[in-house]
Design a protein around this motif. Structure first.
Motif: not given
Length: 244
Positions: A199-209
């Motif tokens: 999940i942290d990798l998603l956030i770092q890639s600019g994804r909105t959660i």
């Protein structure tokens, strides 16, 4: 929307209840945990189940076969229990689009539909049902930090000094981008591929959660006492229902 259910665990902390069955077949109020999970998912629109199975998987497969309540079931096999991110990857070949994810050992009576609705908005790449717990208990969970818009900006797995008392429950929605993140995760100190790291990798890639606050309750059935608590809550809820 497809629904992935993680159902591979041994349930060692639930012994002796799991000596002859996988964790998700432990009954709560006369119903196996996994049936309660699938009933919840059908209620919010699940069109297909992908059950990630492992320990005593044949008992699950023999019991449910290729459908449950008319909803088709596909089985994915997790041969070693190496963490939630690893478990999710076993479902990857069977997922076509956005999907729900639920842990197979949670009893929910909550606003799952709000998470689905948020996922269907174009701005959201993922949405999680979250709850507040006493601060002293937060270190037992994946702890979230959010910004002023309710978007998750950081997830920490079982931190010694929790940045908040907002924690993940066992219900999520994702786009298939989560699979790319899970492939990049490295084993944690306990040798597992952790979902919060993905999940942290998603956030770092600019994804909105987005974090959706839970309205209702849930119990993670990890110990025999949790089973008893869940049964009490279900009995109380049934008693409170209006009679015709």
């Amino acid at each position: 929307m497809q629904a992935v259910v993680l159902a591979a665990g041994k349930g060692t902390r639930l012994r002796p209840l799991t000596e002859d069955k996988p964790k998700v077949l432990v009954e709560v109020d006369g119903q196996p945990l996994i049936e309660d999970v699938m009933d919840n998912l059908i209620e919010v629109g699940a069109t297909e189940f992908v059950l990630v199975v492992g320990y005593m998987k044949e008992k699950i497969i023999e019991r449910y076969g290729d459908e449950y309540e008319g909803v088709p079931i596909t089985y994915a096999h997790q041969r070693e229990q190496l963490g939630l991110a690893h478990a999710i990857l076993q479902a990857e070949p069977h997922i076509d689009d956005d999907f729900m994810l639920m842990l197979g050992d949670n009893v929910f009576r909550a606003n799952l539909g709000d998470v689905i609705n948020r996922q269907q908005e174009e701005r959201a790449d993922a949405a999680f049902l979250v709850e507040e717990v006493p601060h002293e208990e937060a270190s037992r969970y994946g702890v979230l930090d959010t910004n002023e818009y309710g978007e998750i900006v950081e997830v920490t797995e079982k931190p010694d000094d929790p940045p908040s008392n907002l924690v993940m429950t066992g219900f999520y929605t994702f786009t298939p981008e989560i699979f790319h993140a899970c492939h990049l995760v490295q084993p944690s100190a306990r040798g597992e591929y952790e979902l919060p790291d993905a999940i942290d990798l998603l956030i770092q890639s600019g994804r909105t959660i987005d974090a959706i606050r839970m309205d209702g309750w849930r119990i993670d059935v990890g110990y025999p006492d949790d089973k008893d608590r869940a049964e009490e809550r279900l009995t109380d809820a049934e008693a409170a229902m209006p009679t015709e």
